[in-house]
Enzyme design. Structure first.
Site, short mmCIF file in Angstrom:
data_model
loop_
_atom_site.label_atom_id
_atom_site.label_comp_id
_atom_site.label_asym_id
_atom_site.label_seq_id
_atom_site.Cartn_x
_atom_site.Cartn_y
_atom_site.Cartn_z
N HIS A 99 41.14 -0.81 9.11
CA HIS A 99 39.90 -1.58 9.25
C HIS A 99 40.06 -3.03 8.75
O HIS A 99 39.68 -3.98 9.43
CB HIS A 99 38.75 -0.92 8.48
CG HIS A 99 38.19 0.28 9.17
ND1 HIS A 99 36.85 0.46 9.41
CD2 HIS A 99 38.80 1.38 9.69
CE1 HIS A 99 36.67 1.61 10.04
NE2 HIS A 99 37.83 2.19 10.21
N HIS A 132 3.27 4.86 12.55
CA HIS A 132 3.50 5.00 11.11
C HIS A 132 4.37 6.24 10.93
O HIS A 132 3.89 7.37 10.95
CB HIS A 132 2.15 5.15 10.41
CG HIS A 132 2.25 5.23 8.92
ND1 HIS A 132 2.15 4.13 8.09
CD2 HIS A 132 2.46 6.29 8.09
CE1 HIS A 132 2.28 4.50 6.83
NE2 HIS A 132 2.46 5.80 6.80
N ARG A 177 0.85 -1.20 0.00
CA ARG A 177 0.00 0.00 0.00
C ARG A 177 0.89 1.25 0.00
O ARG A 177 1.06 1.90 -1.02
CB ARG A 177 -0.94 -0.04 1.22
CG ARG A 177 -2.13 0.90 1.13
CD ARG A 177 -1.83 2.33 1.53
NE ARG A 177 -1.36 2.44 2.90
CZ ARG A 177 -0.88 3.58 3.42
NH1 ARG A 177 -0.80 4.68 2.67
NH2 ARG A 177 -0.46 3.63 4.65
N GLU A 178 1.53 1.55 1.12
CA GLU A 178 2.43 2.72 1.17
C GLU A 178 3.54 2.56 0.14
O GLU A 178 3.90 3.52 -0.56
CB GLU A 178 3.03 2.85 2.58
CG GLU A 178 4.04 3.98 2.74
CD GLU A 178 3.39 5.33 2.98
OE1 GLU A 178 2.55 5.45 3.88
OE2 GLU A 178 3.75 6.28 2.25
N HIS A 186 -6.68 -0.74 3.33
CA HIS A 186 -6.70 0.67 3.73
C HIS A 186 -7.92 1.33 3.09
O HIS A 186 -8.33 0.95 2.00
CB HIS A 186 -5.43 1.34 3.19
CG HIS A 186 -4.88 2.42 4.05
ND1 HIS A 186 -4.76 3.71 3.62
CD2 HIS A 186 -4.40 2.41 5.31
CE1 HIS A 186 -4.22 4.44 4.58
NE2 HIS A 186 -3.99 3.68 5.62
N ARG A 229 -8.90 -0.52 12.33
CA ARG A 229 -7.85 0.39 12.82
C ARG A 229 -8.27 1.77 12.37
O ARG A 229 -8.75 1.94 11.26
CB ARG A 229 -6.51 0.01 12.18
CG ARG A 229 -5.36 0.92 12.60
CD ARG A 229 -4.07 0.53 11.90
NE ARG A 229 -3.82 1.34 10.73
CZ ARG A 229 -3.23 0.91 9.63
NH1 ARG A 229 -2.86 -0.36 9.50
NH2 ARG A 229 -3.02 1.72 8.62
N THR A 279 2.83 11.62 9.55
CA THR A 279 2.65 11.65 8.10
C THR A 279 3.72 12.47 7.39
O THR A 279 4.11 12.17 6.27
CB THR A 279 1.24 12.20 7.77
OG1 THR A 279 0.29 11.43 8.51
CG2 THR A 279 0.90 12.14 6.30
N HIS A 317 7.07 8.55 8.94
CA HIS A 317 7.72 8.88 7.66
C HIS A 317 9.15 9.36 7.91
O HIS A 317 9.49 9.80 9.01
CB HIS A 317 6.87 9.89 6.89
CG HIS A 317 5.81 9.20 6.07
ND1 HIS A 317 5.99 8.88 4.75
CD2 HIS A 317 4.59 8.73 6.42
CE1 HIS A 317 4.91 8.24 4.31
NE2 HIS A 317 4.05 8.13 5.30
#
Ligand code: HCA
Ligand code: CU
Length: 460
Positions: free
Chosen positions: A286, A192, A10-11, A70, A130, A164, A194
């Site tokens: 390293h 959620h 979805r997202e 959703h 939800r 958001t 971002h």
């Protein structure tokens, strides 16, 4: 126990220029289920008929994960979620002043009514619910508490605290989640976050510490703008740093690679966990440490992801790293020879960007005066190519025939559309050729098979 909801479908599909086919979505859902994510947000069925079909097909798989659809706060969307067979609908409705005024043209009181009504409607259809206050982190806190509690009273058992715009910082987010937890009626809290400031996972981890239950992720951190926490980073961070062991780490690279292939959305080399350089070591200090004990410069063993460490050889390289690379080819040199080889490598590294193994072996040949025949020459390989569905296979064939090293091209049936035989001088040329072929428009995926031995048929 921390939960993960993955919303790649979805997202993730809200990433600019990314669209998945139904079959790709099914494959992604299966891989997510192997990893063991608790919930899969499979799409918003109002977006398009194909999105709805994908949710339906994924719901029918009866995976272990709960399938979430959703939806905006509209009966038609909720009806579609129900028709898809999803276990749960996630209804989102923005609550910040700017969203209410500029986008929705609703007062706070109207918003509460709309939200409660649609949550209750979804419950009446037998769906779990939800509720997501979109733009929650810019919402007046007292109003946020009221609106979430109204949703819970109407039947929501989860609230998604949505950052958001990705404007939170871990310490502030921690306090917000803690306060929200204290003020909400019994429910689970999803986070959620971002990633607009690169703080999404840090915020999510702080929020879990503050009492939230679930963190939202996408594969490769896809999503609107800069996306949300990457699934692999989240799983590995919770596994290694917080002792969350319920997820299966093994398919994380597979799903990340698969998403790169089907989305054309490629990872930066320095991307944590899944990026190409995540377990590469360069400077002499390293690499020397790594060769003595990998724990000196590795936060954890790449083997937990089925990955291998890599030692980069160039002007930063020290003796031990060069020796270990020569060891890999079974080349034995004296300490004095090794010193000269390293000096030459450093000189060469000063002039060129990248040193290949063939360069290192060539230097070793020059320094030792011996012929070190360890690199295969005159390589034949079979390249399998998958062509994008909207591109004519013949147009790709035409382009392939233009490469001088391509000796034969076949259009074939099966998983791949084209196979091509190539003949090249050495591995570097093969690598370069493959890279070039990958850039041919319409080539979706390639697989290379090296020819070990060639036999002729009886009638040849
Ligand atoms: C969006 C909606 C959302 C919803 C998050 C959620 C957000 O703006 O596209 O339902 O948990 O970021 O607020 O993705
Ligand atoms: Cu979002």
């Amino acid at each position: 126990m921390t939960e993960i909801l993955d919303t790649t479908l979805r997202e993730g599909e809200q990433t600019p220029y990314v669209n998945f086919t139904i079959d790709e979505k099914i494959h992604i859902a299966r891989l997510l289920d192997q990893i063991g994510v608790d919930m899969i947000e499979a799409g918003d069925p109002s977006v398009s008929p194909n999105v709805a079909t994908a949710i339906q097909r994924i719901s029918a798989l009866k995976l272990k994960a709960e399938i979430v659809a959703h939806s905006i706060a509209a009966r038609s969307g909720i009806d579609k979620a129900k028709a898809c067979g999803a276990n749960r609908v996630a209804i989102f409705y923005a609550t910040s002043k700017i969203h209410l005024d500029a986008k929705l043209h609703k007062t706070q009181e109207q918003a509460i009514d709309i939200i409660a009504e649609h949550v209750a409607y979804a419950r009446s259809l037998g769906l779990k619910v939800r509720y997501t206050p979109e733009d929650a982190t810019r919402t007046d806190f007292e109003f946020l508490v009221r609106v979430c509690n109204a949703a819970i009273e109407a039947g929501a058992d989860r609230i998604s605290f949505a950052d958001t715009l990705g404007i939170m910082q871990p310490h502030i987010f921690y306090e917000r989640v803690r306060d929200l937890r204290a003020r909400l009626l019994p429910c689970k809290i999803d986070l959620h976050c971002h990633d607009d400031y690169g703080l999404a996972l840090a915020n999510g981890m702080a929020g879990i510490r503050a009492g939230a239950d679930c963190i939202h992720t996408t594969v490769n951190g896809m999503g609107e703008r800069t996306g949300i926490p990457d699934l692999a980073e989240t799983v590995v961070a919770f596994h290694n740093l917080e002792g969350v062991e319920k997820y299966n780490l093994e398919p994380l690279m597979t799903i990340s690679n698969y998403l790169e292939n089907v989305s054309g959305f490629f990872l930066a080399p320095n991307k944590p966990i899944t990026g190409q350089n995540a377990f590469s070591h360069k400077s002499g200090v390293h690499t020397n440490g790594i060769l003595k004990d990998p724990r000196t410069y590795e936060p954890f063993d790449p083997a937990i992801l089925g990955r291998e460490r890599k030692i980069v050889i160039d002007k930063y390289t020290g003796k031990r790293a060069v020796q270990s690379r020569l060891d890999e080819y079974g080349i034995v040199v004296s300490e004095a020879e090794l010193e000269v080889i390293v000096t030459r490598i450093k000189n060469m590294g000063d002039q060129r960007k990248q040193l290949f193994d063939t360069d290192i072996i060539e230097i070793a040949e020059q320094v030792t005066g011996r012929e070190l025949d360890v690199i295969p020459h005159d390589i034949n390989a079979l390249l399998m190519l998958e062509v994008e569905s909207h591109v004519y296979t013949t147009s790709v064939v035409r382009r392939l025939r233009g490469f001088t090293n391509v000796t034969q091209v076949y259009e074939i049936t099966g998983d791949y559309d084209i196979s091509a035989f190539v003949n090249v001088e050495n591995m570097i040329s093969l690598n370069n050729l493959i890279e070039e072929i990958r850039t041919v428009q319409g080539v979706k995926r390639t697989e290379t098979r090296m020819v070990l031995k060639k036999y002729n048929g009886n009638n040849k």
